[in-house]
Design a protein around this motif. Structure first.
Motif, PDB file in Angstrom:
ATOM      1  N   GLU A  62      33.229   5.995  26.524  1.00 33.69           N
ATOM      2  CA  GLU A  62      32.148   6.806  25.982  1.00 33.69           C
ATOM      3  C   GLU A  62      30.942   6.823  26.903  1.00 33.69           C
ATOM      4  O   GLU A  62      30.700   5.873  27.639  1.00 33.69           O
ATOM      5  CB  GLU A  62      31.749   6.344  24.575  1.00 33.69           C
ATOM      6  CG  GLU A  62      31.376   4.906  24.473  1.00 33.69           C
ATOM      7  CD  GLU A  62      31.201   4.431  23.029  1.00 33.69           C
ATOM      8  OE1 GLU A  62      32.095   4.678  22.196  1.00 33.69           O
ATOM      9  OE2 GLU A  62      30.161   3.813  22.758  1.00 33.69           O
TER      10      GLU A  62
ATOM     11  N   THR B 102      26.796   7.725  26.560  1.00 29.94           N
ATOM     12  CA  THR B 102      25.676   8.015  25.672  1.00 29.94           C
ATOM     13  C   THR B 102      24.514   8.489  26.528  1.00 29.94           C
ATOM     14  O   THR B 102      24.116   7.817  27.475  1.00 29.94           O
ATOM     15  CB  THR B 102      25.270   6.777  24.858  1.00 29.94           C
ATOM     16  OG1 THR B 102      26.411   6.333  24.112  1.00 29.94           O
ATOM     17  CG2 THR B 102      24.129   7.101  23.900  1.00 29.94           C
TER      18      THR B 102
ATOM     19  N   LYS C 182      19.435  10.458  21.249  1.00 26.44           N
ATOM     20  CA  LYS C 182      20.650  10.062  21.960  1.00 26.44           C
ATOM     21  C   LYS C 182      21.824  10.857  21.417  1.00 26.44           C
ATOM     22  O   LYS C 182      21.859  11.228  20.260  1.00 26.44           O
ATOM     23  CB  LYS C 182      20.931   8.573  21.762  1.00 26.44           C
ATOM     24  CG  LYS C 182      19.930   7.674  22.420  1.00 26.44           C
ATOM     25  CD  LYS C 182      20.306   6.229  22.235  1.00 26.44           C
ATOM     26  CE  LYS C 182      19.244   5.364  22.910  1.00 26.44           C
ATOM     27  NZ  LYS C 182      19.646   3.977  22.994  1.00 26.44           N
TER      28      LYS C 182
ATOM     29  N   LYS D  95      26.207  10.644  21.817  1.00 24.09           N
ATOM     30  CA  LYS D  95      27.362   9.940  22.359  1.00 24.09           C
ATOM     31  C   LYS D  95      28.554  10.893  22.433  1.00 24.09           C
ATOM     32  O   LYS D  95      28.815  11.640  21.509  1.00 24.09           O
ATOM     33  CB  LYS D  95      27.712   8.739  21.476  1.00 24.09           C
ATOM     34  CG  LYS D  95      28.933   7.978  21.961  1.00 24.09           C
ATOM     35  CD  LYS D  95      29.143   6.680  21.222  1.00 24.09           C
ATOM     36  CE  LYS D  95      29.487   6.889  19.792  1.00 24.09           C
ATOM     37  NZ  LYS D  95      29.908   5.653  19.113  1.00 24.09           N
TER      38      LYS D  95
ATOM     39  N   GLU E  36      32.740  10.803  23.365  1.00 27.94           N
ATOM     40  CA  GLU E  36      33.892   9.929  23.546  1.00 27.94           C
ATOM     41  C   GLU E  36      34.987  10.647  24.324  1.00 27.94           C
ATOM     42  O   GLU E  36      35.235  11.831  24.108  1.00 27.94           O
ATOM     43  CB  GLU E  36      34.430   9.477  22.191  1.00 27.94           C
ATOM     44  CG  GLU E  36      33.455   8.598  21.442  1.00 27.94           C
ATOM     45  CD  GLU E  36      34.006   8.102  20.119  1.00 27.94           C
ATOM     46  OE1 GLU E  36      35.087   8.549  19.699  1.00 27.94           O
ATOM     47  OE2 GLU E  36      33.341   7.259  19.501  1.00 27.94           O
TER      48      GLU E  36
END
Length: 155
Positions: free
Chosen positions: A104, A106, A124, A126, A128
């Motif tokens: 991942e 971020t 933020k 994220k 994956e």
């Protein structure tokens, strides 16, 4: 002996579907992304790289990251969120470990209109990726952008 696809699964990328069910983005060609999402690009904006997750997509252009989130049972409703590349101020990555872990990235970005004021706010996001996808080059790209942006902002 390899199994041949039958019935409904014929011609469907089952690896991509399994990745999608696990919440992983898979890389897609810039041509396919431009064809599907080109109407959301600014004039002169070009797709650099992009990834898909069953219905959703992450498209990185020369100006921004666009996170397309298709909603509803049919996916006809869609939300497009933008992170401008010049607002990225931090990035972390986590590589996949043993087992079912994902890789991942971020991204921390400035989400307030004034990038140099006393009340700068950040957010933020994220993303994956499948464990076999090497995220190091994408991480380096975002890290380089974060360093340039921090230098520019802090003068």
């Amino acid at each position: 002996m390899a199994l041949k696809p039958k019935g409904l699964m014929k011609g469907i990328n089952t690896k991509g579907i399994l990745q999608g069910l696990a919440g992983n983005l898979s890389e897609v060609s810039t041509e396919d992304l431009t064809q599907e999402y080109g109407q959301y690009l600014l004039e002169g904006e070009e797709v650099s790289v992009g990834y898909k997750l069953v219905r959703d997509a992450m498209v990185i252009t020369d100006l921004r990251i666009i996170d397309f989130n298709k909603q509803g049972a049919t996916g006809s409703k869609m939300r497009a969120n933008t992170i401008f590349l010049n607002t990225i101020v931090g990035v972390t990555c986590e590589t996949a470990g043993f087992g079912l872990d994902d890789s991942e990235i971020t991204i921390t970005y400035i989400d307030s209109p004034n990038h140099t004021g006393n009340t700068v706010s950040t957010d933020k996001r994220k993303f994956e990726f499948p464990k076999q996808y090497d995220i190091s080059s994408l991480y380096k790209k975002f890290l380089g952008l974060a360093m340039e942006n921090m230098s520019r902002i802090n003068g």
